[in-house]
Motif scaffolding. Structure first.
Motif, mmCIF file in Angstrom:
data_model
loop_
_atom_site.group_PDB
_atom_site.id
_atom_site.type_symbol
_atom_site.label_atom_id
_atom_site.label_comp_id
_atom_site.label_asym_id
_atom_site.label_seq_id
_atom_site.Cartn_x
_atom_site.Cartn_y
_atom_site.Cartn_z
ATOM 1 N N ALA A 69 0.850 -1.193 0.000
ATOM 2 C CA ALA A 69 0.000 0.000 0.000
ATOM 3 C C ALA A 69 0.881 1.236 0.000
ATOM 4 O O ALA A 69 2.085 1.155 0.214
ATOM 5 C CB ALA A 69 -0.894 0.013 1.243
ATOM 6 N N ILE A 70 0.239 2.392 -0.211
ATOM 7 C CA ILE A 70 0.961 3.667 -0.129
ATOM 8 C C ILE A 70 0.132 4.637 0.716
ATOM 9 O O ILE A 70 -1.093 4.666 0.614
ATOM 10 C CB ILE A 70 1.233 4.263 -1.542
ATOM 11 N N ALA A 80 -0.712 11.158 -7.591
ATOM 12 C CA ALA A 80 0.124 9.964 -7.371
ATOM 13 C C ALA A 80 -0.731 8.740 -7.071
ATOM 14 O O ALA A 80 -0.371 7.616 -7.432
ATOM 15 C CB ALA A 80 1.094 10.210 -6.212
ATOM 16 N N SER A 81 -1.894 8.962 -6.438
ATOM 17 C CA SER A 81 -2.737 7.812 -6.068
ATOM 18 C C SER A 81 -3.251 7.050 -7.280
ATOM 19 O O SER A 81 -3.673 5.904 -7.183
ATOM 20 C CB SER A 81 -3.912 8.264 -5.188
ATOM 21 N N LYS A 82 -3.169 7.696 -8.449
ATOM 22 C CA LYS A 82 -3.593 7.016 -9.694
ATOM 23 C C LYS A 82 -2.491 6.100 -10.224
ATOM 24 O O LYS A 82 -2.689 5.376 -11.188
ATOM 25 C CB LYS A 82 -3.925 8.047 -10.777
ATOM 26 N N LYS A 83 -1.304 6.165 -9.610
ATOM 27 C CA LYS A 83 -0.162 5.379 -10.116
ATOM 28 C C LYS A 83 0.278 4.351 -9.103
ATOM 29 O O LYS A 83 1.471 4.119 -8.919
ATOM 30 C CB LYS A 83 1.006 6.328 -10.423
ATOM 31 N N ARG A 84 -0.686 3.717 -8.421
ATOM 32 C CA ARG A 84 -0.285 2.836 -7.325
ATOM 33 C C ARG A 84 -0.403 1.346 -7.655
ATOM 34 O O ARG A 84 -0.347 0.500 -6.757
ATOM 35 C CB ARG A 84 -1.025 3.201 -6.047
ATOM 36 N N GLY A 88 -3.187 -0.861 -2.063
ATOM 37 C CA GLY A 88 -4.065 -0.142 -1.144
ATOM 38 C C GLY A 88 -3.662 1.315 -0.962
ATOM 39 O O GLY A 88 -2.505 1.685 -1.189
ATOM 40 N N LEU A 89 -4.627 2.149 -0.543
ATOM 41 C CA LEU A 89 -4.363 3.577 -0.361
ATOM 42 C C LEU A 89 -4.792 4.029 1.036
ATOM 43 O O LEU A 89 -5.941 3.866 1.443
ATOM 44 C CB LEU A 89 -5.142 4.389 -1.411
ATOM 45 N N LEU A 90 -3.816 4.594 1.751
ATOM 46 C CA LEU A 90 -4.129 5.282 3.009
ATOM 47 C C LEU A 90 -4.018 6.774 2.734
ATOM 48 O O LEU A 90 -3.083 7.206 2.050
ATOM 49 C CB LEU A 90 -3.128 4.918 4.109
ATOM 50 N N LEU A 91 -4.974 7.547 3.229
ATOM 51 C CA LEU A 91 -4.876 8.991 3.066
ATOM 52 C C LEU A 91 -4.765 9.678 4.429
ATOM 53 O O LEU A 91 -5.445 9.299 5.384
ATOM 54 C CB LEU A 91 -6.076 9.555 2.299
ATOM 55 N N ARG A 117 -15.141 12.448 2.577
ATOM 56 C CA ARG A 117 -14.478 12.927 1.356
ATOM 57 C C ARG A 117 -13.210 12.137 1.038
ATOM 58 O O ARG A 117 -12.897 11.898 -0.132
ATOM 59 C CB ARG A 117 -14.152 14.415 1.493
ATOM 60 N N LEU A 118 -12.469 11.755 2.069
ATOM 61 C CA LEU A 118 -11.256 10.956 1.836
ATOM 62 C C LEU A 118 -11.629 9.592 1.249
ATOM 63 O O LEU A 118 -10.971 9.077 0.350
ATOM 64 C CB LEU A 118 -10.469 10.793 3.138
ATOM 65 N N LYS A 119 -12.728 9.042 1.758
ATOM 66 C CA LYS A 119 -13.206 7.751 1.245
ATOM 67 C C LYS A 119 -13.647 7.897 -0.215
ATOM 68 O O LYS A 119 -13.341 7.055 -1.062
ATOM 69 C CB LYS A 119 -14.363 7.257 2.126
ATOM 70 N N GLU A 120 -14.325 8.996 -0.510
ATOM 71 C CA GLU A 120 -14.754 9.254 -1.893
ATOM 72 C C GLU A 120 -13.551 9.446 -2.811
ATOM 73 O O GLU A 120 -13.616 9.153 -4.001
ATOM 74 C CB GLU A 120 -15.646 10.510 -1.938
ATOM 75 N N ALA A 121 -12.444 9.948 -2.248
ATOM 76 C CA ALA A 121 -11.230 10.160 -3.055
ATOM 77 C C ALA A 121 -10.444 8.858 -3.247
ATOM 78 O O ALA A 121 -9.394 8.857 -3.885
ATOM 79 C CB ALA A 121 -10.337 11.206 -2.389
ATOM 80 N N GLY A 122 -10.955 7.756 -2.682
ATOM 81 C CA GLY A 122 -10.339 6.453 -2.918
ATOM 82 C C GLY A 122 -9.628 5.828 -1.731
ATOM 83 O O GLY A 122 -9.035 4.751 -1.849
ATOM 84 N N ALA A 123 -9.674 6.493 -0.564
ATOM 85 C CA ALA A 123 -8.971 5.949 0.602
ATOM 86 C C ALA A 123 -9.551 4.608 1.034
ATOM 87 O O ALA A 123 -10.764 4.446 1.133
ATOM 88 C CB ALA A 123 -9.042 6.939 1.761
ATOM 89 N N ASP A 124 -8.648 3.647 1.296
ATOM 90 C CA ASP A 124 -9.041 2.376 1.917
ATOM 91 C C ASP A 124 -8.960 2.484 3.431
ATOM 92 O O ASP A 124 -9.620 1.751 4.160
ATOM 93 C CB ASP A 124 -8.102 1.252 1.461
#
Length: 333
Positions: A69-70, A80-84, A88-91, A117-124
């Motif tokens: 994850a990043i 950058a989150s589009k290049k992971r 997984g993504l933590l914000l 909003r963080l969840k909507e932005a893709g945060a796991d």
């Protein structure tokens, strides 16, 4: 004792972990400090935001191929989150740094963000950094406790895992890189883990400092000649802090060099603690700051592909000693 996780929290944790349940995550949520470092290496007063965004994209693109994850910030890290590479993504949800004019290093949340909003932005998963010491004045810690409770409840409401990162600091006037603070650090780390492992905070994973300062551990490669602890005492500090919570916990690299972080993880392994992984930032990419600042993006990418990858693979090798968080939670829901 195993915790019961709700479906959303369980899914979120799984998405940032290896199939075995170890969190082998890279951290790239530095903002203010990273901007300063880049500007300093470049010999300029300030850098445009684009430089920070590009730096994060390069790190993410290369290192997530070797991480589970990043961790990114929503201010400069969303491109950058589009290049992971599907990892997984933590914000991060907190503002960078703290107001040095006020006592107690009080935390603050990002103005235009919420857990929703963080969840909507893709945060796991949601990550918060809190400067904390059990030795701080009660009024200040009360403020911090209430703050963490609010975030815990927000994460419960949105059924998303809450990672709390605690970083200790000195309140007795010691130099935080010195011997006296090194002696106090085990109690600072243990006290923080004990406090925020309590159910009321709703923390799912504690992201913690190691309970010792490596350069003060006699008999390590990192030792610099002044002793705060023998090797045996250092191992005991690892065990004591680990036994202060039932929660999954992971170690942060705290800006040390790659060799020192690897030796630290070896010590954690030797102590037999049930740590569940790492969120490792600067120990993998810090030495590339100068490369990016002086030679540009292409040279930095090449540095990442060789040295950066080597650094993260060193960490991954050390993580063979990590324990699965599946042992600490009820994975069957």
């Amino acid at each position: 004792m195993s915790m019961k996780l709700t479906p959303g929290k369980l899914a979120g944790l799984k998405s940032v972990s290896t199939p075995k349940g170890v969190i082998a995550a890279a951290a790239m949520d530095q903002r203010g400090s990273l901007k300063k470092s880049l500007a300093k290496e470049k010999g300029v007063a300030d850098l445009p935001d684009e430089a920070l965004i590009e730096f994060k994209e390069l790190v993410t693109d290369v290192l997530t191929q070797h991480a589970s994850a990043i961790l990114l910030d929503p201010e400069f890290g969303l491109p950058a989150s589009k290049k992971r590479h599907g990892k997984g993504l933590l914000l991060a949800y907190e503002k960078t740094g703290y107001d040095a004019a006020l006592p107690g290093r009080l935390p603050d949340l990002l103005d235009v963000w919420s857990v929703r909003r963080l969840k909507e932005a893709g945060a796991d998963c949601i990550k918060i950094l809190l400067y904390y010491t059990p030795y701080e004045k009660t009024a200040i810690n009360d403020h911090k406790h209430a703050w963490v409770e609010r975030i815990g409840d927000e994460c419960r409401a949105h059924d998303i895992p809450f990672f709390l990162e605690t970083v200790g600091y000195a309140v007795h006037g010691e130099d935080e890189k010195g011997l006296e603070y090194a002696k106090r650090k085990p109690d600072v780390v243990t006290g923080s883990m004990e406090e925020f492992g309590k159910e009321r905070y709703g923390v799912d994973v504690l992201k913690v400092e190691v309970p010792i300062q490596m350069e003060f551990v006699e008999g390590t490669k990192a030792f610099k000649g002044t002793k705060a602890y023998t090797r045996a005492e250092a191992l005991e500090h690892f065990r004591t802090s680990a036994s202060s919570t039932h929660k999954p916990f992971i170690y942060l690299s705290a800006g040390v060099s790659n060799p020192v972080f690897i030796e630290t993880l070896e010590l954690a392994a030797e102590s037999g603690t049930s740590f569940n992984g790492v969120l490792c930032g600067r120990a993998t990419w810090k030495d590339g700051i100068a490369v990016y600042a002086k030679q540009g993006a292409k040279a930095f990418e090449e540095w990442l592909l060789s040295t950066g990858v080597e650094n993260i693979n060193n960490v991954n090798k050390a993580l063979e000693a990590a324990h699965s968080w599946h042992d600490k939670v009820d994975v069957n829901g």
